[in-house]
Design a protein around this motif. Structure first.
Motif, PDB file in Angstrom:
ATOM      1  N   GLY A  60      -3.822  -1.622   7.315  1.00 18.10           N
ATOM      2  CA  GLY A  60      -4.751  -1.332   6.235  1.00 18.10           C
ATOM      3  C   GLY A  60      -6.170  -1.161   6.757  1.00 18.10           C
ATOM      4  O   GLY A  60      -6.578  -1.811   7.723  1.00 18.10           O
ATOM      5  N   LEU A 102      -7.548   8.103   6.080  1.00 15.49           N
ATOM      6  CA  LEU A 102      -7.740   8.073   4.629  1.00 15.49           C
ATOM      7  C   LEU A 102      -7.756   9.497   4.071  1.00 15.49           C
ATOM      8  O   LEU A 102      -8.546   9.842   3.217  1.00 15.49           O
ATOM      9  CB  LEU A 102      -9.045   7.359   4.281  1.00 15.49           C
ATOM     10  CG  LEU A 102      -9.140   5.917   4.780  1.00 15.49           C
ATOM     11  CD1 LEU A 102     -10.378   5.703   5.632  1.00 15.49           C
ATOM     12  CD2 LEU A 102      -9.119   4.949   3.607  1.00 15.49           C
ATOM     13  N   ARG A 107      -6.316  10.324   0.678  1.00 15.15           N
ATOM     14  CA  ARG A 107      -5.262   9.308   0.782  1.00 15.15           C
ATOM     15  C   ARG A 107      -4.312   9.673   1.917  1.00 15.15           C
ATOM     16  O   ARG A 107      -3.964  10.850   2.096  1.00 15.15           O
ATOM     17  CB  ARG A 107      -4.496   9.231  -0.537  1.00 15.15           C
ATOM     18  CG  ARG A 107      -3.316   8.261  -0.566  1.00 15.15           C
ATOM     19  CD  ARG A 107      -2.606   8.377  -1.906  1.00 15.15           C
ATOM     20  NE  ARG A 107      -1.392   7.559  -1.960  1.00 15.15           N
ATOM     21  CZ  ARG A 107      -1.257   6.448  -2.684  1.00 15.15           C
ATOM     22  NH1 ARG A 107      -2.266   6.021  -3.433  1.00 15.15           N
ATOM     23  NH2 ARG A 107      -0.105   5.789  -2.686  1.00 15.15           N
ATOM     24  N   VAL A 145       1.483  -1.007   6.073  1.00 15.50           N
ATOM     25  CA  VAL A 145       0.690  -0.178   5.188  1.00 15.50           C
ATOM     26  C   VAL A 145       1.537   0.942   4.580  1.00 15.50           C
ATOM     27  O   VAL A 145       2.321   1.604   5.270  1.00 15.50           O
ATOM     28  CB  VAL A 145      -0.534   0.407   5.922  1.00 15.50           C
ATOM     29  CG1 VAL A 145      -0.120   1.351   7.056  1.00 15.50           C
ATOM     30  CG2 VAL A 145      -1.467   1.119   4.956  1.00 15.50           C
ATOM     31  N   SER A 192      -0.221   2.942   2.053  1.00 12.82           N
ATOM     32  CA  SER A 192      -1.254   3.961   1.833  1.00 12.82           C
ATOM     33  C   SER A 192      -2.637   3.385   2.085  1.00 12.82           C
ATOM     34  O   SER A 192      -2.879   2.190   1.872  1.00 12.82           O
ATOM     35  CB  SER A 192      -1.184   4.515   0.408  1.00 12.82           C
ATOM     36  OG  SER A 192      -1.506   3.510  -0.538  1.00 12.82           O
ATOM     37  N   ASN A 193      -3.524   4.247   2.552  1.00 13.23           N
ATOM     38  CA  ASN A 193      -4.960   3.984   2.635  1.00 13.23           C
ATOM     39  C   ASN A 193      -5.657   5.104   1.883  1.00 13.23           C
ATOM     40  O   ASN A 193      -5.365   6.292   2.097  1.00 13.23           O
ATOM     41  CB  ASN A 193      -5.448   3.969   4.084  1.00 13.23           C
ATOM     42  CG  ASN A 193      -5.069   2.705   4.827  1.00 13.23           C
ATOM     43  OD1 ASN A 193      -5.385   1.603   4.387  1.00 13.23           O
ATOM     44  ND2 ASN A 193      -4.390   2.847   5.968  1.00 13.23           N
ATOM     45  N   THR A 218     -12.833   1.710  -0.619  1.00 14.22           N
ATOM     46  CA  THR A 218     -11.605   1.830   0.169  1.00 14.22           C
ATOM     47  C   THR A 218     -10.540   0.896  -0.390  1.00 14.22           C
ATOM     48  O   THR A 218     -10.837  -0.264  -0.728  1.00 14.22           O
ATOM     49  CB  THR A 218     -11.858   1.496   1.646  1.00 14.22           C
ATOM     50  OG1 THR A 218     -12.910   2.330   2.145  1.00 14.22           O
ATOM     51  CG2 THR A 218     -10.614   1.715   2.490  1.00 14.22           C
ATOM     52  N   SER A 264      -6.342  -0.338   0.383  1.00 10.89           N
ATOM     53  CA  SER A 264      -5.130  -0.312   1.209  1.00 10.89           C
ATOM     54  C   SER A 264      -4.009  -1.003   0.456  1.00 10.89           C
ATOM     55  O   SER A 264      -4.216  -2.056  -0.168  1.00 10.89           O
ATOM     56  CB  SER A 264      -5.366  -1.020   2.540  1.00 10.89           C
ATOM     57  OG  SER A 264      -6.413  -0.394   3.270  1.00 10.89           O
ATOM     58  N   GLU A 265      -2.816  -0.441   0.542  1.00  9.14           N
ATOM     59  CA  GLU A 265      -1.644  -1.007  -0.127  1.00  9.14           C
ATOM     60  C   GLU A 265      -0.478  -1.085   0.857  1.00  9.14           C
ATOM     61  O   GLU A 265      -0.251  -0.150   1.632  1.00  9.14           O
ATOM     62  CB  GLU A 265      -1.246  -0.159  -1.334  1.00  9.14           C
ATOM     63  CG  GLU A 265      -0.064  -0.707  -2.107  1.00  9.14           C
ATOM     64  CD  GLU A 265       0.352   0.190  -3.253  1.00  9.14           C
ATOM     65  OE1 GLU A 265       1.302  -0.172  -3.981  1.00  9.14           O
ATOM     66  OE2 GLU A 265      -0.257   1.268  -3.414  1.00  9.14           O
ATOM     67  N   ASP A 302      -2.285  -5.718  -1.399  1.00  5.48           N
ATOM     68  CA  ASP A 302      -3.343  -4.711  -1.388  1.00  5.48           C
ATOM     69  C   ASP A 302      -4.687  -5.365  -1.117  1.00  5.48           C
ATOM     70  O   ASP A 302      -4.853  -6.580  -1.241  1.00  5.48           O
ATOM     71  CB  ASP A 302      -3.376  -3.906  -2.681  1.00  5.48           C
ATOM     72  CG  ASP A 302      -3.780  -4.738  -3.896  1.00  5.48           C
ATOM     73  OD1 ASP A 302      -4.038  -5.949  -3.748  1.00  5.48           O
ATOM     74  OD2 ASP A 302      -3.841  -4.170  -4.998  1.00  5.48           O
TER      75      ASP A 302
END
Length: 469
Positions: A128, A253, A404, A419, A421-422, A446, A448-449, A455
């Protein structure tokens, strides 16, 4: 012989005498010749006076002209053109004979305040990019470090030849031998590093294209970062407590970092606005593995440019790709990473709109071949995108973007805090203080998930300036 024939013969003789004699002797000889012709009756008194007056006027004119030209001619005769130094028609540099030496550079610095979520188990995301932990403040470089670039170009034997060097120093201190862009060390008695990103030669012809050999920016995903507004500022401020010489911008990202890589590439001439490039690249190893790869990487790119006329519609579009085989390291199996991207930047008057998308398998996220496989060597798929708009109002430019990057699990891979997604939102305001200096203010959110639902979010404010020359 007629009188006219005698006069013509005498004049020709005088001219021959003048041509073969020194200037002073020729003048005296001509005067004597005219006097003798008068004494022999060949020239009348009137003809003699007319010729003498004409010769005197001509001599004075030539003498004056020669006197005016003498300094330039003397200088030209002494001049060795290969050693001539003169200013260039444009740019910062000079001409040394037929060799152009150009300098270009940039310096930036920003005050950055970053506020991330508290460090808890629920906020842990492996890979993340959102900051987790306490609020931090720093004075740091943005996505770009500083740089000084030297280009030495000339034409030899019909070939346009160039030597290119790019040194990228930052303002932030580095930790020990962590490298120019390694971990920061905000302590007394530290020094900043210099990243020698560019060292390459070029040679080409207008109808042939150009060959590049050395270290320079890659082809795949290069247009993604070069058209990103955070390139001029900070974007996501990872590592703000102890900053290195670069921030993240929108790397990881919305796109994968193209990187600066050893390469041999060919770029074609432009066909209208169309151009293509392709090359072989130093094969990169999978981060975290120790494979030795037997074949190079391959990258290619096609671009199209429509130059705006009188502030009208303009466009820059591209598609690029890469493929690289990774050999087995004796434990994990071989695999092939491949990716493709495409994007376009449209402009009209002072407005711009950019869209970008990439997709790949076995290329990972953030950087090339980072998190590209699972622990058993299975390939992970990834994709990402960003959209961006800008509007200019006099010296002010307002910009905003959203992007993303996604990373999938490999087939059969267990769910974890890896991670998923960012993503980030960026708002930016620029003011052109001078032709060189731009003042910038920026806000970045920002998030992160992870695949297991964890997250984290962070918010960064940046204010500073960047200079280009």
């Amino acid at each position: 012989m007629t009188r006219f024939g005698k006069l013509l013969s005498a004049t020709a003789a005088g001219a021959l005498l003048c041509a073969t004699a020194t200037p002073a002797f020729a003048q005296d000889a001509t005067d004597a010749l005219l006097l003798k012709l008068k004494e022999k009756g060949i020239l009348s008194d009137e003809e003699y006076e007319a010729l003498l007056a004409r010769k005197s006027t001509s001599t004075n004119t030539v003498a004056a002209t020669n006197s005016a030209k003498a300094p330039q001619q003397a200088a030209a005769e002494r001049l060795d053109d290969k050693k001539l130094v003169r200013t260039m028609d444009s740019g910062v540099g000079l001409m040394i004979g037929d060799v152009a030496v150009k300098l270009s550079g940039s310096i930036n610095g920003f005050y950055v305040h970053d506020d991330g979520d508290a460090a808890t188990a629920a906020n842990t995301v492996a890979g993340g990019l959102a900051t987790v932990g306490n609020q931090t403040s720093s004075v740091r470089n943005g996505l770009l470090p500083g740089f000084i670039k030297v280009d030495v170009t000339t034409n030899q034997g019909g070939w346009d030849v160039g030597a290119h060097f790019g040194l990228y120093p930052g303002i932030n201190s580095n930790l020990g031998n962590s490298g120019a862009n390694g971990a920061g060390s905000p302590q007394a008695l530290q020094t900043a590093g210099i990243d020698a990103r560019q060292t390459y030669i070029t040679f080409g012809k207008p109808n042939f294209g150009e060959i590049k050999i050395g270290r320079d920016i890659g082809l795949f995903a290069s247009d993604a970062i070069l058209n990103d507004i955070t390139l001029l500022a900070v974007g996501t401020a990872a590592g703000n407590a102890a900053p290195s010489n670069t921030s993240l911008g929108r790397i990881g990202l919305g796109y994968i970092y193209t990187d600066f890589q050893p390469q041999i590439t060919y770029s074609s001439p432009k066909f209208g606005g169309l151009q293509f490039a392709a090359g072989i690249f130093q094969p990169l190893t999978t981060i975290g593995r120790s494979e030795v790869n037997s074949s190079p990487g391959f990258q290619a790119k096609v671009t199209y440019d429509m130059v705006p006329v009188d502030g009208g519609f303009g466009a820059h579009a591209w598609v690029s790709g890469l493929i690289q085989k990774h050999d087995s390291d004796g434990i994990l199996p071989e695999y092939t990473g491949k990716a493709i991207d495409f994007g376009a930047k449209l402009s009209y008057a002072n407005f711009g709109l950019t869209g970008y998308y990439y997709t790949g398998s076995g290329v990972g996220t953030i950087g090339l071949f980072l998190l590209s496989t699972d622990g058993l060597g299975g390939k992970r798929d990834s994709d990402g995108y960003y959209i961006q708009g800008t509007a200019g109002f006099g010296k002010f430019t307002v910009g905003g973007s959203y992007g993303r990057s996604n990373l999938d699990l490999a087939d059969g891979e267990l769910v974890s805090n890896l991670v998923r997604s960012n993503e980030s939102y960026v708002g930016q305001l620029r003011y052109g203080l001078t032709g060189w200096v731009t003042l910038i203010g920026e806000y970045t959110h920002t998030r992160s998930e992870a695949h297991n639902g964890n997250d984290a979010t962070s918010n960064a404010l940046a204010a500073g300036a960047i200079l280009f020359f």
